[in-house]
Write a protein that holds these residues in place. Sequence first.
Motif, short mmCIF file in Angstrom:
data_model
loop_
_atom_site.label_atom_id
_atom_site.label_comp_id
_atom_site.label_asym_id
_atom_site.label_seq_id
_atom_site.Cartn_x
_atom_site.Cartn_y
_atom_site.Cartn_z
N UNK A 111 12.11 3.02 16.21
CA UNK A 111 12.65 1.67 16.05
C UNK A 111 12.51 1.14 14.63
N UNK A 112 12.06 1.97 13.70
CA UNK A 112 12.00 1.57 12.30
C UNK A 112 10.77 0.78 11.90
N UNK A 152 17.66 -7.61 7.80
CA UNK A 152 16.41 -7.54 8.56
C UNK A 152 15.47 -6.54 7.89
N UNK A 153 14.26 -7.01 7.58
CA UNK A 153 13.21 -6.16 7.01
C UNK A 153 12.09 -6.11 8.05
N UNK A 154 11.88 -4.95 8.61
CA UNK A 154 10.93 -4.80 9.72
C UNK A 154 9.50 -5.15 9.31
N UNK A 155 8.77 -5.75 10.23
CA UNK A 155 7.33 -5.96 10.05
C UNK A 155 6.63 -4.64 10.38
N UNK A 156 6.79 -3.69 9.47
CA UNK A 156 6.34 -2.32 9.72
C UNK A 156 4.83 -2.18 9.55
N UNK A 157 4.27 -1.18 10.24
CA UNK A 157 2.83 -0.94 10.20
C UNK A 157 2.56 0.55 9.99
N UNK A 178 0.82 -1.22 0.00
CA UNK A 178 0.00 0.00 0.00
C UNK A 178 0.85 1.27 0.00
N UNK A 179 2.07 1.18 0.50
CA UNK A 179 2.87 2.38 0.71
C UNK A 179 4.05 2.55 -0.24
N UNK A 184 9.95 2.49 5.99
CA UNK A 184 10.29 1.11 5.66
C UNK A 184 9.95 0.79 4.21
N UNK A 185 8.82 1.28 3.72
CA UNK A 185 8.41 1.01 2.34
C UNK A 185 9.36 1.68 1.35
N UNK A 186 9.84 2.87 1.69
CA UNK A 186 10.81 3.55 0.82
C UNK A 186 12.08 2.72 0.71
N UNK A 187 12.51 2.16 1.84
CA UNK A 187 13.73 1.35 1.82
C UNK A 187 13.57 0.13 0.91
N UNK A 188 12.45 -0.61 1.08
CA UNK A 188 12.25 -1.82 0.27
C UNK A 188 12.11 -1.47 -1.21
N UNK A 189 11.39 -0.43 -1.50
CA UNK A 189 11.23 0.02 -2.88
C UNK A 189 12.60 0.31 -3.51
N UNK A 190 13.44 1.03 -2.80
CA UNK A 190 14.77 1.36 -3.32
C UNK A 190 15.64 0.13 -3.46
#
Length: 365
Positions: A344-345, A163-168, A27-28, A351-357
């Motif tokens: 804490x990330x 590590x990829x955070x279980x971000x919300x 979504x993000x 987090x979505x910006x990081x994964x996208x990049x």
Amino acid sequence: MQPIRVLHIVTYMGRGGLETMLMNYYRHIDRTKVQFDFLVHRDFEADYDAEILSLGGKIHHVSRLVPWSKSYQNELRAFFKEHPEYRIVHVHQDCLSSVALKVAKECGVPVRIAHSHSSSADKNLKYWIKRYYMKKISKYATDLFACGKKAGDWMFGGEKYQIVRNAIDAKRYTYSMATAEKVRTSLNLHDELVVGHVGRFNPPKNHTFLIDIFYEIQKINPSARLLLVGDGDGKKEIQEKARELGIADYIIFAGVRTDVEEQMQAMDVFVFPSLYEGLPVTMVEAQAAGLPCVISDHVPEECIITNHLVTVQKLTDSPKIWAEHILERAKSPRISHYDDIKAHGYDIEEAAKWLQNYYIAHSGE
């Protein structure tokens, strides 16, 4: 320019922890740059399917995963040959991820991500089969992801992982007294103590022990209620146990919900007696909602973001001891912890910006 299409390989897109995590990211991200598609192993329409399609994603179906099946592997080969557009595959099948990764490598997919979402596996007849295939993951993956340190150490056996955070979306969980009152009214709740839990009815979540705990809570506080959000194969067994103990009328089986953040507003204390976890999304959500939590010592400590909210309880302790601690923690006030979650990330925006990049940098485009 067309977006990079990333293929996520899952069992199906129900409202479980890893699936919810994926949808939070989906979504993000900027979907003009990166688009998610899904390869699923069930032929029914799952909870998130309609939303995936509305966001521009595609859903492909294959047969159930049988790791040693030649016909299953041939089906995967045919899929990858028909879809050369997938240059990145992101596999979420835990121990059995090596099967899809191996076929993807054979078919020339250059970026192959294995993602660990758990820190153990059920000790049943399939355990050693899973361990056998798990050891092959690093041979076929180009990138290793984990939801937390315990999950990464367990699955990848010393190999380097990210590590990829279980971000919300942390702001959605901020406590609101008005929302709490609205939800409690809809559930026919008033001044009762509400003990809450969110999770699938499967063995790792340890619902059987949770029912024993609530039985002890009922002895001390007969007006207490247990609010269970989720569904799963073990639900009927838990309902039967509740009937046998005479506490079924005090338990709310809320089922699968699209408003977990609102259901948490109605809770006074969150209980999580899991046998094992990777890094549970629901624990991040509960702390974002300002809920006091009592968790088992088998849940990774790294999920504790706000120390004063969480009590760690030994699984070897009796249900009565758990009940006493839960009732004590339920007295804690509800306050916002958005800043802690973000620091804490675990806030999805960054987090979505990081994964996208990450996808863009590794796509070769």
